[in-house]
Design a protein around this motif. Structure first.
Motif, PDB file in Angstrom:
ATOM      1  N   ASP A   1       0.833  -1.187   0.000  1.00  0.00           N
ATOM      2  CA  ASP A   1       0.000   0.000   0.000  1.00  0.00           C
ATOM      3  C   ASP A   1       0.876   1.250   0.000  1.00  0.00           C
ATOM      4  OD1 ASP A   1      -2.302   1.513   0.057  1.00  0.00           O
ATOM      5  OD2 ASP A   1      -3.080   0.639   1.896  1.00  0.00           O
ATOM      6  N   THR A   2       0.278   2.401  -0.249  1.00  0.00           N
ATOM      7  CA  THR A   2       0.998   3.673  -0.156  1.00  0.00           C
ATOM      8  C   THR A   2       0.996   4.134   1.295  1.00  0.00           C
ATOM      9  OG1 THR A   2      -1.012   4.979  -0.470  1.00  0.00           O
ATOM     10  CG2 THR A   2       0.211   4.323  -2.468  1.00  0.00           C
ATOM     11  N   MET A   3       1.800   5.129   1.611  1.00  0.00           N
ATOM     12  CA  MET A   3       1.786   5.659   2.970  1.00  0.00           C
ATOM     13  C   MET A   3       0.413   6.235   3.273  1.00  0.00           C
ATOM     14  SD  MET A   3       4.311   8.150   5.125  1.00  0.00           S
ATOM     15  CE  MET A   3       4.145   9.564   4.083  1.00  0.00           C
ATOM     16  N   GLY A   4      -0.199   6.917   2.337  1.00  0.00           N
ATOM     17  CA  GLY A   4      -1.541   7.446   2.552  1.00  0.00           C
ATOM     18  C   GLY A   4      -2.547   6.341   2.826  1.00  0.00           C
TER      19      GLY A   4
ATOM     20  N   SER B   1      -5.549  15.024   2.300  1.00  0.00           N
ATOM     21  CA  SER B   1      -4.655  15.044   1.133  1.00  0.00           C
ATOM     22  C   SER B   1      -3.503  14.055   1.314  1.00  0.00           C
ATOM     23  CB  SER B   1      -4.124  16.456   0.866  1.00  0.00           C
ATOM     24  OG  SER B   1      -3.175  16.858   1.829  1.00  0.00           O
ATOM     25  N   TRP B   2      -3.064  13.843   2.552  1.00  0.00           N
ATOM     26  CA  TRP B   2      -2.023  12.843   2.815  1.00  0.00           C
ATOM     27  C   TRP B   2      -2.571  11.443   2.588  1.00  0.00           C
ATOM     28  CZ3 TRP B   2      -0.290  15.018   8.227  1.00  0.00           C
ATOM     29  CH2 TRP B   2       0.392  16.219   8.046  1.00  0.00           C
ATOM     30  N   GLU B   3      -3.772  11.179   3.134  1.00  0.00           N
ATOM     31  CA  GLU B   3      -4.364   9.848   2.964  1.00  0.00           C
ATOM     32  C   GLU B   3      -4.652   9.533   1.498  1.00  0.00           C
ATOM     33  OE1 GLU B   3      -7.730   8.872   5.391  1.00  0.00           O
ATOM     34  OE2 GLU B   3      -6.608   9.112   7.259  1.00  0.00           O
ATOM     35  N   ASN B   4      -4.946  10.560   0.718  1.00  0.00           N
ATOM     36  CA  ASN B   4      -5.262  10.363  -0.696  1.00  0.00           C
ATOM     37  C   ASN B   4      -4.034  10.501  -1.593  1.00  0.00           C
ATOM     38  OD1 ASN B   4      -8.096   9.873  -0.454  1.00  0.00           O
ATOM     39  ND2 ASN B   4      -8.320  12.023   0.097  1.00  0.00           N
ATOM     40  N   ASP B   5      -2.862  10.575  -0.990  1.00  0.00           N
ATOM     41  CA  ASP B   5      -1.586  10.639  -1.708  1.00  0.00           C
ATOM     42  C   ASP B   5      -1.490  11.828  -2.662  1.00  0.00           C
ATOM     43  OD1 ASP B   5      -0.421   8.280  -0.526  1.00  0.00           O
ATOM     44  OD2 ASP B   5      -1.846   7.129  -1.728  1.00  0.00           O
ATOM     45  N   ARG B   6      -2.148  12.917  -2.316  1.00  0.00           N
ATOM     46  CA  ARG B   6      -2.010  14.152  -3.096  1.00  0.00           C
ATOM     47  C   ARG B   6      -0.892  15.019  -2.534  1.00  0.00           C
ATOM     48  NH1 ARG B   6      -8.163  14.675  -2.803  1.00  0.00           N
ATOM     49  NH2 ARG B   6      -7.507  15.603  -0.869  1.00  0.00           N
TER      50      ARG B   6
ATOM     51  N   ALA C   1       2.367  14.810   0.882  1.00  0.00           N
ATOM     52  CA  ALA C   1       3.019  13.963   1.888  1.00  0.00           C
ATOM     53  C   ALA C   1       3.349  14.807   3.116  1.00  0.00           C
ATOM     54  CB  ALA C   1       4.300  13.354   1.320  1.00  0.00           C
TER      55      ALA C   1
END
Length: 95
Positions: free
Chosen positions: A14-17, A47-52, A54
């Protein structure tokens, strides 16, 4: 459903978001409550959770503490991640 143990979550793909969202759900925090823990707006957290965007490196440890995960898990998906309750298949069902 009966719960008597916790199941660890592995999220290395998964991504960090995505890991942030997963961990936030596991500790039952709203985006608003999570954002308050860092003194930011809910829009920034989202925006962090949605990887827009960091989070800054200086915020990562606080985020990990807030989400009750290790910094290594937050960054790479390895280490102490969130735990989710699971049903015990051997539990007796009420009659």
């Amino acid at each position: 459903m009966y719960i008597d143990r916790l199941q660890p979550t592995d999220a290395e793909d998964d991504t960090m978001g995505g890991r942030m969202s997963l961990a936030r759900d596991a500790v039952k925090l709203s985006i608003e409550a999570a954002a308050r823990s860092l003194g930011i707006t809910p829009d920034i957290w989202a925006s962090w959770e949605n990887d827009r965007a960091a989070p800054a490196a200086g915020n990562l440890e606080t985020i990990a503490d807030t989400l009750e995960v290790s910094l290594a898990w937050l960054l790479r998906g390895h280490g102490a991640g969130p735990t989710w309750p699971v049903a015990n298949d051997n539990a007796q069902q009420p009659s």
